[in-house]
Design a protein around this motif. Structure first.
Motif, PDB file in Angstrom:
ATOM      1  N   ALA A 212      36.837  37.929  33.993  1.00 29.64           N
ATOM      2  CA  ALA A 212      37.617  37.031  33.145  1.00 29.64           C
ATOM      3  C   ALA A 212      39.080  37.026  33.590  1.00 29.64           C
ATOM      4  O   ALA A 212      39.530  37.889  34.355  1.00 29.64           O
ATOM      5  N   HIS A 213      39.843  36.061  33.072  1.00 36.04           N
ATOM      6  CA  HIS A 213      41.221  35.874  33.518  1.00 36.04           C
ATOM      7  C   HIS A 213      42.075  37.121  33.280  1.00 36.04           C
ATOM      8  O   HIS A 213      42.871  37.510  34.147  1.00 36.04           O
ATOM      9  N   GLY A 214      41.923  37.762  32.120  1.00 38.34           N
ATOM     10  CA  GLY A 214      42.736  38.938  31.834  1.00 38.34           C
ATOM     11  C   GLY A 214      42.499  40.055  32.825  1.00 38.34           C
ATOM     12  O   GLY A 214      43.449  40.701  33.297  1.00 38.34           O
ATOM     13  N   LEU A 215      41.229  40.311  33.154  1.00 37.84           N
ATOM     14  CA  LEU A 215      40.901  41.336  34.141  1.00 37.84           C
ATOM     15  C   LEU A 215      41.386  40.920  35.521  1.00 37.84           C
ATOM     16  O   LEU A 215      41.895  41.748  36.294  1.00 37.84           O
ATOM     17  N   ALA A 216      41.241  39.643  35.833  1.00 40.67           N
ATOM     18  CA  ALA A 216      41.711  39.148  37.134  1.00 40.67           C
ATOM     19  C   ALA A 216      43.205  39.384  37.304  1.00 40.67           C
ATOM     20  O   ALA A 216      43.671  39.777  38.379  1.00 40.67           O
ATOM     21  N   ARG A 217      43.974  39.183  36.227  1.00 41.53           N
ATOM     22  CA  ARG A 217      45.428  39.381  36.312  1.00 41.53           C
ATOM     23  C   ARG A 217      45.781  40.842  36.565  1.00 41.53           C
ATOM     24  O   ARG A 217      46.828  41.133  37.144  1.00 41.53           O
ATOM     25  N   ARG A 218      44.928  41.755  36.147  1.00 39.54           N
ATOM     26  CA  ARG A 218      45.197  43.192  36.353  1.00 39.54           C
ATOM     27  C   ARG A 218      44.658  43.707  37.684  1.00 39.54           C
ATOM     28  O   ARG A 218      44.903  44.853  38.041  1.00 39.54           O
ATOM     29  N   THR A 219      43.901  42.888  38.378  1.00 38.44           N
ATOM     30  CA  THR A 219      43.297  43.308  39.643  1.00 38.44           C
ATOM     31  C   THR A 219      44.339  43.229  40.754  1.00 38.44           C
ATOM     32  O   THR A 219      44.862  42.144  41.035  1.00 38.44           O
ATOM     33  N   PRO A 220      44.658  44.334  41.428  1.00 40.81           N
ATOM     34  CA  PRO A 220      45.732  44.308  42.424  1.00 40.81           C
ATOM     35  C   PRO A 220      45.387  43.518  43.680  1.00 40.81           C
ATOM     36  O   PRO A 220      46.255  42.859  44.263  1.00 40.81           O
ATOM     37  N   ALA A 221      44.146  43.597  44.133  1.00 38.18           N
ATOM     38  CA  ALA A 221      43.703  42.876  45.330  1.00 38.18           C
ATOM     39  C   ALA A 221      42.184  42.937  45.376  1.00 38.18           C
ATOM     40  O   ALA A 221      41.571  43.846  44.809  1.00 38.18           O
ATOM     41  N   ALA A 222      41.570  41.965  46.055  1.00 35.87           N
ATOM     42  CA  ALA A 222      40.112  41.884  46.049  1.00 35.87           C
ATOM     43  C   ALA A 222      39.567  41.484  47.411  1.00 35.87           C
ATOM     44  O   ALA A 222      40.179  40.699  48.144  1.00 35.87           O
ATOM     45  N   ILE A 223      38.392  42.038  47.722  1.00 34.71           N
ATOM     46  CA  ILE A 223      37.581  41.611  48.869  1.00 34.71           C
ATOM     47  C   ILE A 223      36.236  41.188  48.274  1.00 34.71           C
ATOM     48  O   ILE A 223      35.339  42.011  48.091  1.00 34.71           O
ATOM     49  N   PRO A 224      36.057  39.923  47.935  1.00 32.50           N
ATOM     50  CA  PRO A 224      34.893  39.526  47.132  1.00 32.50           C
ATOM     51  C   PRO A 224      33.530  39.625  47.817  1.00 32.50           C
ATOM     52  O   PRO A 224      32.509  39.798  47.143  1.00 32.50           O
ATOM     53  N   THR A 225      33.467  39.479  49.139  1.00 30.24           N
ATOM     54  CA  THR A 225      32.194  39.472  49.885  1.00 30.24           C
ATOM     55  C   THR A 225      31.201  38.482  49.267  1.00 30.24           C
ATOM     56  O   THR A 225      30.078  38.834  48.903  1.00 30.24           O
TER      57      THR A 225
END
Length: 370
Positions: A212-225
């Motif tokens: 969700a958007h709130g969790l996405a905003r707290r995510t520092p960086a992502a490698i989604p694969t």
């Protein structure tokens, strides 16, 4: 002195392509970028009309076991592989020393729980860490063994992964040692745990419950694969999973401004039930990222400057004077058509031309069951 002169090539500048320029490479380093002019004496001349010169691609999530794997990456313009698990240390060190092909940066032995799926992959016994007070010793062991960063495999509660307090202790110990922490998190619960623990990069995205958007905003960086998500929900058809959930998670991360790096989880191993081909799959991953909402330029950055920044690879990831001459020449304009990266006109590693394919078919398979 080895000199290569790229004439009339376009470069990525901000969100578009430059006018045609000349790029001079000397002894493996980008020496100069200038307007058109005569080639230096004794230079190999590469004619670039209608072509774009981009940095060699970086696959931010692969598994490499031998020289053949490095060559598979290099053949398709992937000049750097970020390896997410490798052992024993002597083999990994030998792969780092190989020249003339793709480079490897590795987590070495990851941290796992005693009963999760990764406990069946034949890792050394010290991969399992069950108590918080083991963290400092085990992080130190990995640094001695040569790990470039630390990887933790997190799982939902009850699925055999490390407990939250163990994950937090590992992150703290790694940060005290000035190492980046990558957390494997393919379920929403483990994704939340990894973010809460302070991991620097989350690899994979959930396929059952979206980020969700709130969790996405707290995510520092992502490698989604996303390549793996597509395979798991398609070829393997895991119950309750949906590729749309994974794509929606990437879209949420993108809207939140989370740095996104392109990774495939590619591996060539007989004991892995799902195999993603090394090299070709990164081009497919770029297309999936664009489908999830990234612009072609953002997708290109996800396979060049973003992973270089996240993993501290300050000698690559851009076409700039002083950087390593890991380069990919493609036909067309990948800033408007991401599939242009498949039309490979040449690959250079450390300034030396690497033998490549003549391009990658859109119909080439990206995943198969082992």
């Amino acid at each position: 002195m080895t000199v290569t002169y790229f004439n009339d090539v376009c470069l990525l500048v901000d969100d578009s392509l430059s006018d045609p320029v000349s790029v001079i490479v000397k002894d493996g380093v980008i020496a100069r970028i200038r307007r058109r002019g005569p080639a230096p004496n004794n230079a190999e001349v590469v004619h670039g009309e209608g072509k774009t010169l981009i940095p060699g691609l970086i696959d931010a999530h692969v598994h490499i076991t031998n020289r053949r794997d490095l060559d598979a990456l290099a053949r398709y313009g992937v000049t750097t592989g970020i390896d997410m698990a490798s052992w024993p240390p002597a083999r990994t060190a030998a792969l780092r020393a190989v020249r003339g092909t793709a480079s490897i940066f590795s987590a070495g032995v990851p941290f796992i729980g005693s009963a999760g799926p990764h406990a069946r992959f034949g890792m050394p016994s010290h991969a399992v860490v069950s108590e918080p007070d083991q963290a400092v010793t085990e992080v130190r062991r990995r640094l001695i063994d040569g790990s470039d960063f630390i990887k933790i495999v997190t799982e939902p509660r009850g699925h055999g992964g490390p407990a939250p307090d163990v994950v937090g202790s590992i992150v703290t110990a790694a940060h005290e040692a000035r190492r980046v922490v990558v957390a494997h998190a393919s379920h929403i619960e483990s994704f939340k745990m990894s973010v809460a623990a302070g991991a620097d990069i989350i690899t994979h995205v959930p396929t059952r419950s979206p980020v969700a958007h709130g969790l996405a905003r707290r995510t520092p960086a992502a490698i989604p694969t996303l390549t793996v998500s597509e395979a798991l929900t398609g070829t393997m058809a895991l119950p309750g999973s949906s590729y749309e959930v994974a794509r929606d998670s990437v879209a949420a991360l993108h809207r939140a401004g989370t740095p996104i790096a392109a990774g495939t989880d590619a591996v060539d191993a007989p004991n892995v039930p799902l195999t993603i081909p090394l090299g070709t799959s990164l081009h497919h991953e770029l297309e999936l990222l664009v489908d999830a909402g990234l612009t072609p330029v953002e997708a290109l950055n996800a396979a060049t400057s973003v992973p270089a920044d996240l993993f501290g690879l300050d000698d690559r990831g851009s076409v700039e004077p002083g950087l390593r001459a890991d380069l990919l020449l493609v036909d067309g304009d990948p800033t408007t058509d991401i599939t242009s990266t498949r039309r490979i006109a040449g690959v250079w590693i450390d300034g030396v031309r690497y033998p490549t394919t003549d391009g990658i078919s859109r119909d080439e398979p990206t995943a198969s069951r082992g």
